[in-house]
Design an enzyme around this catalytic site. Structure first.
Site, PDB file in Angstrom:
ATOM      1  N   SER A 116      65.698 -52.870 -23.835  1.00  0.00           N
ATOM      2  CA  SER A 116      66.911 -51.783 -23.411  1.00  0.00           C
ATOM      3  C   SER A 116      66.728 -51.438 -25.017  1.00  0.00           C
ATOM      4  O   SER A 116      67.130 -49.788 -25.089  1.00  0.00           O
ATOM      5  CB  SER A 116      68.579 -51.854 -23.614  1.00  0.00           C
ATOM      6  OG  SER A 116      69.178 -53.369 -24.780  1.00  0.00           O
ATOM      7  N   ASP A 131      77.384 -48.436 -28.241  1.00  0.00           N
ATOM      8  CA  ASP A 131      78.124 -48.868 -27.149  1.00  0.00           C
ATOM      9  C   ASP A 131      78.249 -50.863 -27.806  1.00  0.00           C
ATOM     10  O   ASP A 131      77.721 -50.394 -28.779  1.00  0.00           O
ATOM     11  CB  ASP A 131      77.508 -48.892 -25.709  1.00  0.00           C
ATOM     12  CG  ASP A 131      76.038 -49.798 -25.420  1.00  0.00           C
ATOM     13  OD1 ASP A 131      75.675 -50.449 -26.038  1.00  0.00           O
ATOM     14  OD2 ASP A 131      75.695 -49.116 -24.228  1.00  0.00           O
ATOM     15  N   HIS A 170      73.777 -51.726 -28.616  1.00  0.00           N
ATOM     16  CA  HIS A 170      73.286 -51.172 -28.754  1.00  0.00           C
ATOM     17  C   HIS A 170      73.481 -49.923 -29.954  1.00  0.00           C
ATOM     18  O   HIS A 170      74.219 -49.643 -29.794  1.00  0.00           O
ATOM     19  CB  HIS A 170      72.148 -49.839 -27.714  1.00  0.00           C
ATOM     20  CG  HIS A 170      72.526 -51.223 -26.333  1.00  0.00           C
ATOM     21  ND1 HIS A 170      73.211 -51.426 -25.354  1.00  0.00           N
ATOM     22  CD2 HIS A 170      71.083 -51.628 -25.835  1.00  0.00           C
ATOM     23  CE1 HIS A 170      72.767 -51.573 -24.147  1.00  0.00           C
ATOM     24  NE2 HIS A 170      71.650 -51.911 -24.958  1.00  0.00           N
TER      25      HIS A 170
END
Length: 377
Positions: free
Chosen positions: A46, A342, A345
């Site tokens: 991610s 978040d 990340h």
């Protein structure tokens, strides 16, 4: 008059043939790459995913295609786990390339000449990490092999090899293999599928196999982020007893990251000796994250522990966007003040910092070459 018509017909045929041959010649010439052409191929999780998970059967836990993701730079959600751009977006900019599209986006296949992004949020080097919900590293490598085949068909063997040998291949992978069992358990006491050293050996072995596969297709220049101390990011820090940075560094996922980073360095040094023309870069992401968490103001931030978007302690409950089982969440007023967007990340602001380290960092944060040097070779 008849002879005139014949002459005109012959002239028309000649001109048509000339034009057709010219078009074909131009088309053929257009497949030859300029001497300074470079491409960027992106693999991993991610931190690097720019939207591949939008096109697979992933859960909302592994997707970021809803607000407030993307609102800072793009003004809409793009599938990036950020308020804006992620690390590879900045690397592409520094390399004077366009934004590198996600492989599964059906509208971008003609742009592969500049590179492709295969990364998938939640992916690991192990097939069983979030199996069935992500594109694991081995599958990402298979996708690259398909792109490599297309290059040979479009450019020919010689030009395809030139493109791939001059390209840079960057990776962010491994953390999910160590952290997923912790994060997916209800109390942070998830059980790893293998003993510590065995799981590290398996992860490094799978990464090695992928590197060799890309090398055999022509790849020569590889860049890596090493593994972060996962227990120190908000989403896993909520499971740590104690609030100090030292407390989170003592946890299992962080300890595994240290084992991984040592093994990754040794593996790449070994490949450099074994494989002709092989070059690599490792950015010390582990210590870079610790630094900005401990001393955010020194790097242009105000908050290094708590996320901008989420809820609970450290805003670490991964509720950002309200589509992961918790509808209520908090959103900070100035995202640029935060290291984390978040629970897991970095913000775009932090991603830019880490991209600069990868691109032009010195020997304090880089092992072997930095990415600027790799692109210049």
């Amino acid at each position: 008059m008849a002879s005139l018509r014949v002459s005109i017909s012959i002239l028309t045929l000649y001109l048509s043939t000339f034009i057709l041959n010219s078009v074909l010649s131009l088309s053929k010439c257009s497949t030859y790459l300029p001497e300074n052409h470079r491409a960027l191929f992106i693999f991993g999780d991610s931190l690097f995913d720019t939207g591949n998970n939008d096109y697979i059967n992933a859960t909302t836990f592994l997707q970021a295609n809803y607000p407030p993701y993307g609102e800072t730079f793009f003004k809409y959600p793009t599938g990036r786990f950020s308020d804006g751009r992620v690390i590879p977006d900045f690397i592409a900019e520094y390399a004077k390339l366009p934004l590198i599209p996600p492989y599964l986006n059906p509208g971008y296949h003609d742009e592969h000449i500049y590179g492709v992004n295969f990364a998938s949020a939640g992916a690991g080097a192990l097939v069983e990490t979030n199996q069935g919900r992500v594109i694991d590293l081995k599958t990402q490598a298979l996708y690259f092999a398909q792109v490599s085949k297309l290059f040979r068909q479009k450019l020919g063997e010689k030009e395809a090899k030139k493109l791939q040998s001059r390209a840079v291949y960057i990776f962010s992978v491994g953390v999910n293999d160590y952290a997923a069992p912790v994060f997916t358990s209800s109390n942070g006491n998830g059980v790893l599928p293998y003993p510590q050293q065995e799981i590290v050996d398996l992860v490094i072995g799978n990464i090695t196999a992928v590197i060799k596969k890309i090398y055999n297709e022509g790849g020569r220049k590889f860049g890596f982020l090493n593994a972060v101390p996962a227990n120190c990011i908000p989403g896993l820090r909520i499971f740590v007893n104690g609030t100090s940075i030292d407390a989170c560094l003592e946890q299992e996922a962080s300890a595994l990251a240290r084992l991984h980073n040592s093994a990754l360095s040794k593996m790449l040094q070994k490949l450099e000796k074994q494989l002709k023309g092989f070059r690599y870069s490792i950015t010390d992401f582990y210590n870079a994250i610790i630094e900005v968490i401990k001393y955010p103001s020194e790097y242009g931030f105000k908050e290094g522990n708590t996320a901008c978007c989420g809820g609970g302690p450290y805003r670490g409950d991964f509720s950002c966007g309200g589509k992961r089982g918790i509808e209520e969440y908090q959103l900070c007023s100035n995202v640029n003040d935060y290291v984390f967007f978040d629970s897991l990340h970095p913000t775009e602001h932090a991603a830019e910092l880490f991209a600069k380290l990868m691109w032009s960092g010195n020997r304090d944060v880089i092992e072997s070459y930095n990415l600027k040097q790799l692109f210049g070779i």
